[in-house]
Write a protein that holds these residues in place. Structure first.
Motif, PDB file in Angstrom:
ATOM      1  N   ALA A   1      -4.410   3.731   8.778  1.00 16.40           N
ATOM      2  CA  ALA A   1      -5.533   2.808   8.869  1.00 16.40           C
ATOM      3  C   ALA A   1      -5.145   1.463   9.480  1.00 16.40           C
ATOM      4  CB  ALA A   1      -6.135   2.580   7.480  1.00 16.40           C
TER       5      ALA A   1
ATOM      6  N   LEU B   1      -1.634   5.179   3.863  1.00 11.57           N
ATOM      7  CA  LEU B   1      -2.628   4.286   4.443  1.00 11.57           C
ATOM      8  C   LEU B   1      -2.186   3.666   5.765  1.00 11.57           C
ATOM      9  CD1 LEU B   1      -4.162   2.420   1.366  1.00 11.57           C
ATOM     10  CD2 LEU B   1      -4.857   4.549   2.464  1.00 11.57           C
TER      11      LEU B   1
ATOM     12  N   VAL C   1       0.853  -1.199   0.000  1.00 12.81           N
ATOM     13  CA  VAL C   1       0.000   0.000   0.000  1.00 12.81           C
ATOM     14  C   VAL C   1       0.884   1.242   0.000  1.00 12.81           C
ATOM     15  CG1 VAL C   1      -1.937  -1.075   1.247  1.00 12.81           C
ATOM     16  CG2 VAL C   1      -0.131   0.102   2.525  1.00 12.81           C
TER      17      VAL C   1
ATOM     18  N   PHE D   1      -6.271  -1.815  -1.914  1.00  5.58           N
ATOM     19  CA  PHE D   1      -6.499  -0.637  -1.074  1.00  5.58           C
ATOM     20  C   PHE D   1      -5.870   0.639  -1.647  1.00  5.58           C
ATOM     21  CE2 PHE D   1      -6.463  -4.219   2.068  1.00  5.58           C
ATOM     22  CZ  PHE D   1      -7.829  -4.214   2.302  1.00  5.58           C
ATOM     23  N   TYR D   2      -5.009   0.510  -2.644  1.00  8.46           N
ATOM     24  CA  TYR D   2      -4.485   1.717  -3.288  1.00  8.46           C
ATOM     25  C   TYR D   2      -5.650   2.561  -3.802  1.00  8.46           C
ATOM     26  CZ  TYR D   2       0.561   0.776  -3.550  1.00  8.46           C
ATOM     27  OH  TYR D   2       1.890   0.594  -3.273  1.00  8.46           O
TER      28      TYR D   2
END
Length: 284
Positions: free
Chosen positions: A217, A214, A210, A264-265
């Motif tokens: 998260a 991020l 990622v 998730f990118y």
């Protein structure tokens, strides 16, 4: 297509799988990145790399993706003459069952170090879990020692992918000097001895699950921050995009492609350079 400046071209690298554990698009996911991948008919299946020695007409497979059958049919590459397993997570190992009724025989190389977590080496786990595959001959391999496989000099190097032992790879053609390095699944904390083996590749394939943004998260955030506070490790197990690019600089890689990519990118970044996609090929 990338061409090294070293000797005659002899190594053909095909990225069979460039995704993380769930791949992109992920089953059941309707995020912008997965939807865009579907619309553009592009994908990142689970990790695997095919390395062909054009000089000896042999090929080597790095990791057995669960998507093995699909990947080989899609890319029409030759079945490997030998294979290497970097670690025992399912997305790198569970495709080994595809050997059944496809291969008459196959040497599978894996590290011989005992993992304190499992009580077995990677080689022992592979041999025990796939003991029903008569075609498979497991070859225990000592990390940081070069082994000749398919005409290449291949060296497994310890990396940092807790809680299990995991390995990266350096693959060199002794005739031309062409070199491919793979970071393996790892945090940025790759030992110095391993970095020395991986250094100065024509092509580096680096884990970059990622972007660093991020890390907020993740339950434990990021680690191995640079001087500007940018995390080079996401949690404990994988490098961020920024960490992978820093590793490429550290190793003086001529070219780097980022792999083991998660969905998730953000969609604005997910398909941008230097993130790899399945099916890319490189001549070294």
């Amino acid at each position: 297509m990338f061409h090294s400046n070293v000797g005659d071209l002899s190594v053909r690298v095909t990225l069979l799988g460039t995704g993380d554990t769930t791949g992109t698009p992920t089953v059941g996911c309707e995020c912008d990145t997965c939807e865009t991948a579907r619309e553009r008919d592009i994908e990142r299946t689970r990790f695997s790399v095919h390395v062909e020695n054009e000089r000896t007409d042999e090929s080597l497979l790095i990791d057995f993706s669960p998507d093995f059958r699909y990947q080989f049919l899609r890319e029409s590459v030759s079945l490997p003459d030998a294979a290497i397993i970097t670690h025992i997570h399912f997305d790198h190992l569970d495709g080994l069952g595809n050997v059944f009724r496809v291969f008459d025989s196959l040497d599978v190389y894996a590290a011989d170090e005992t993992d304190p977590k499992t009580g077995e080496s990677v080689a022992e786990t592979v041999a025990n879990d796939y003991d029903y595959l008569n075609a498979v001959s497991v070859q225990p391999t000592t990390p940081l020692e070069s082994t000749r496989i398919c005409g290449f000099d291949v060296t497994l190097v310890p990396v940092d992918h807790p809680p299990l032992l995991c390995y990266g790879l350096a693959i060199e053609d002794p005739e031309t000097g062409a070199k491919l390095s793979l970071s393996g699944d790892t945090s940025y904390a790759i030992p110095q001895a391993s970095r020395e083996v991986l250094a100065e590749p024509d092509l580096l394939l680096a884990d970059a699950i990622v972007p660093a943004e991020l890390c907020d998260a993740h339950p434990i955030g990021g680690r191995h921050e640079d001087d500007e506070g940018v995390a080079r490790t996401f949690g404990t197990k994988h490098m961020t995009r920024e960490g992978a690019l820093a590793l490429a600089d550290d190793l003086d890689a001529e070219r780097a492609r980022l792999v083991h990519i998660a969905h998730f990118y953000p969609v604005t970044d997910a398909f941008a350079e230097p993130l790899a996609l399945d099916g890319e090929t490189y001549e070294l």
